[in-house]
Design an enzyme around this catalytic site. Sequence first.
Site, short mmCIF file in Angstrom:
data_model
loop_
_atom_site.label_atom_id
_atom_site.label_comp_id
_atom_site.label_asym_id
_atom_site.label_seq_id
_atom_site.Cartn_x
_atom_site.Cartn_y
_atom_site.Cartn_z
N HIS A 169 0.82 -1.23 0.00
CA HIS A 169 0.00 0.00 0.00
C HIS A 169 0.85 1.27 0.00
O HIS A 169 0.32 2.36 -0.24
CB HIS A 169 -0.96 0.02 1.19
CG HIS A 169 -1.98 -1.08 1.15
ND1 HIS A 169 -2.83 -1.25 0.08
CD2 HIS A 169 -2.27 -2.08 2.03
CE1 HIS A 169 -3.61 -2.30 0.32
NE2 HIS A 169 -3.28 -2.83 1.48
N ASP A 205 -2.26 -10.61 -2.43
CA ASP A 205 -2.87 -10.13 -1.18
C ASP A 205 -4.34 -9.82 -1.46
O ASP A 205 -4.71 -9.46 -2.58
CB ASP A 205 -2.14 -8.87 -0.71
CG ASP A 205 -2.64 -8.37 0.64
OD1 ASP A 205 -2.00 -8.72 1.65
OD2 ASP A 205 -3.66 -7.64 0.69
N HIS A 207 -6.00 -7.32 -0.65
CA HIS A 207 -6.21 -5.90 -0.98
C HIS A 207 -5.42 -5.52 -2.25
O HIS A 207 -4.33 -6.05 -2.48
CB HIS A 207 -5.74 -5.01 0.16
CG HIS A 207 -6.44 -5.30 1.46
ND1 HIS A 207 -5.93 -6.18 2.39
CD2 HIS A 207 -7.60 -4.82 1.96
CE1 HIS A 207 -6.76 -6.23 3.43
NE2 HIS A 207 -7.78 -5.43 3.20
N ASP A 294 -4.69 -12.89 3.38
CA ASP A 294 -5.97 -12.34 3.86
C ASP A 294 -7.12 -12.69 2.91
O ASP A 294 -8.25 -12.25 3.10
CB ASP A 294 -5.89 -10.83 4.15
CG ASP A 294 -4.97 -10.07 3.21
OD1 ASP A 294 -4.53 -10.64 2.19
OD2 ASP A 294 -4.72 -8.87 3.47
N TYR A 333 -4.41 -12.06 8.29
CA TYR A 333 -4.67 -11.62 9.66
C TYR A 333 -5.36 -12.65 10.53
O TYR A 333 -5.61 -12.38 11.70
CB TYR A 333 -5.44 -10.28 9.62
CG TYR A 333 -4.67 -9.29 8.78
CD1 TYR A 333 -3.50 -8.71 9.27
CD2 TYR A 333 -5.02 -9.02 7.46
CE1 TYR A 333 -2.72 -7.88 8.49
CE2 TYR A 333 -4.26 -8.18 6.66
CZ TYR A 333 -3.11 -7.62 7.18
OH TYR A 333 -2.34 -6.80 6.41
N1 Q9C Z 1 -11.66 -2.91 9.27
C1 Q9C Z 1 -2.52 -5.26 4.06
O1 Q9C Z 1 -3.14 -6.31 4.00
N2 Q9C Z 1 -8.04 -1.13 6.64
N3 Q9C Z 1 -3.09 -4.11 4.45
C2 Q9C Z 1 -8.40 -1.98 7.73
C3 Q9C Z 1 -10.24 -2.95 9.02
C4 Q9C Z 1 -6.67 -1.24 6.20
C5 Q9C Z 1 -4.49 -4.04 4.77
C6 Q9C Z 1 -9.81 -1.80 8.16
C7 Q9C Z 1 -6.37 -2.57 5.55
C8 Q9C Z 1 -4.92 -2.64 5.11
C9 Q9C Z 1 -1.06 -5.23 3.78
ZN ZN Z 2 -4.11 -7.19 2.48
#
Ligand code: Q9C
Ligand code: ZN
Length: 369
Positions: A169, A205, A207, A294, A333
């Site tokens: 990110h 990933d 995201h 994830d 996670y």
């Molecule tokens: N409700 C990676 O997987 N927003 N980043 C979280 C949780 C941020 C994920 C909100 C998610 C970032 C590297």
């Molecule tokens: Zn992610």
Amino acid sequence: MRVVYSPLHLGHEIVTETVMGLPVPANEVAERAERIRTTLEADGGYTLEPPSDHGDGPILAVHDAGLLRFLSEAWQEHRAQGIPRPSLIPETLFVRGYVEGMVGDGFTPREPAFIGGRAGFYALDTSTPIVAGTYTAARASVDVALTAVDAVLGGEDAAYGLCRPPGHHAGRSTYGGYCFFNNAAIAAQAITERTGERVAILDVDYHHGNGTQQIFWRRGDVLYVSLHGDPTRQYPYYLGYADEVGVGAGRGANLNLPLPAGCSNAQYLEVLERGLERIADEPGSIVVVSLGLDTYGEDPIGDLALTTDVYHEVGRRVAALGRKLVILQEGGYHRPALGENVRAWLRGVDGRPYDPTPATGFTAAGTRG
Ligand code: Q9C
Ligand code: ZN
């Protein structure tokens, strides 16, 4: 397979993150990397080694010098300015509306001195706290990635960098989404510089890797292919749509493959094939993998339905490209299954069968035993 790991990630000790203004238990915690490390150690097929220091050069080849300076000073400044908080979270965010109609018309945004505003000059969100050990951990994470690159350029077929914090990110001059420096982009850039070849980045990933896309948007020598939750419903919301294909020399070197909520193993493998076909069409001998787990069905912030056994198959199919692989850890996670999910993926790459480690109580189907 060689695995690069640094205990310096432990200093990036995050307890809470802020989501929509409220503190919630942090997702991107030290336990993640420790679970992966202990699972790979128990497997016996992986040799852990520490990273070596690669200096500022490879970071500055990808990131703005201001971001590097900010991250290197942020914690001390936060303390020096007498703010009695356990972590640094921006007060404001430098959103486009502030300067709409002004930028490129005789106006240059200025980085302020007060740390709350200064953090917001570089931050993408408020979910990425900075603590005392963050900078050291983020630097070590870059060195982990670059040491995995060294292993592959030194002749290994594949190497795994147990990066923490993650990276995809982080943009040229931005941090966020639990990321500070873009480990995969730094690795890909180092590979192009050192080999003169094209490089492909496969980002699995959950995201979209907005930072990686942004960094290589205009570049034809680095292909970015990403499978991710559709940005209409998922972070990073503003990027990751299928019609984002790159511009100029980079046109066609960006492939976004958004996935529906509840995506099954079978649906996922179909979309993966499209990504792998695009990479197979591209010249070059090395693929950088942004490996996020994830996408797992039980992930607390994802919404796909993948199970552990599909990761073995994904690793197998990626290895079947016949390219060398620099595999770098991103998200994931659901801590109880994270180590096993990584292990299944890497064993797929190695062409070794995967059976769940009995002690974990997890089966390949992802159900608690
Ligand atoms: N409700 C990676 O997987 N927003 N980043 C979280 C949780 C941020 C994920 C909100 C998610 C970032 C590297
Ligand atoms: Zn992610």
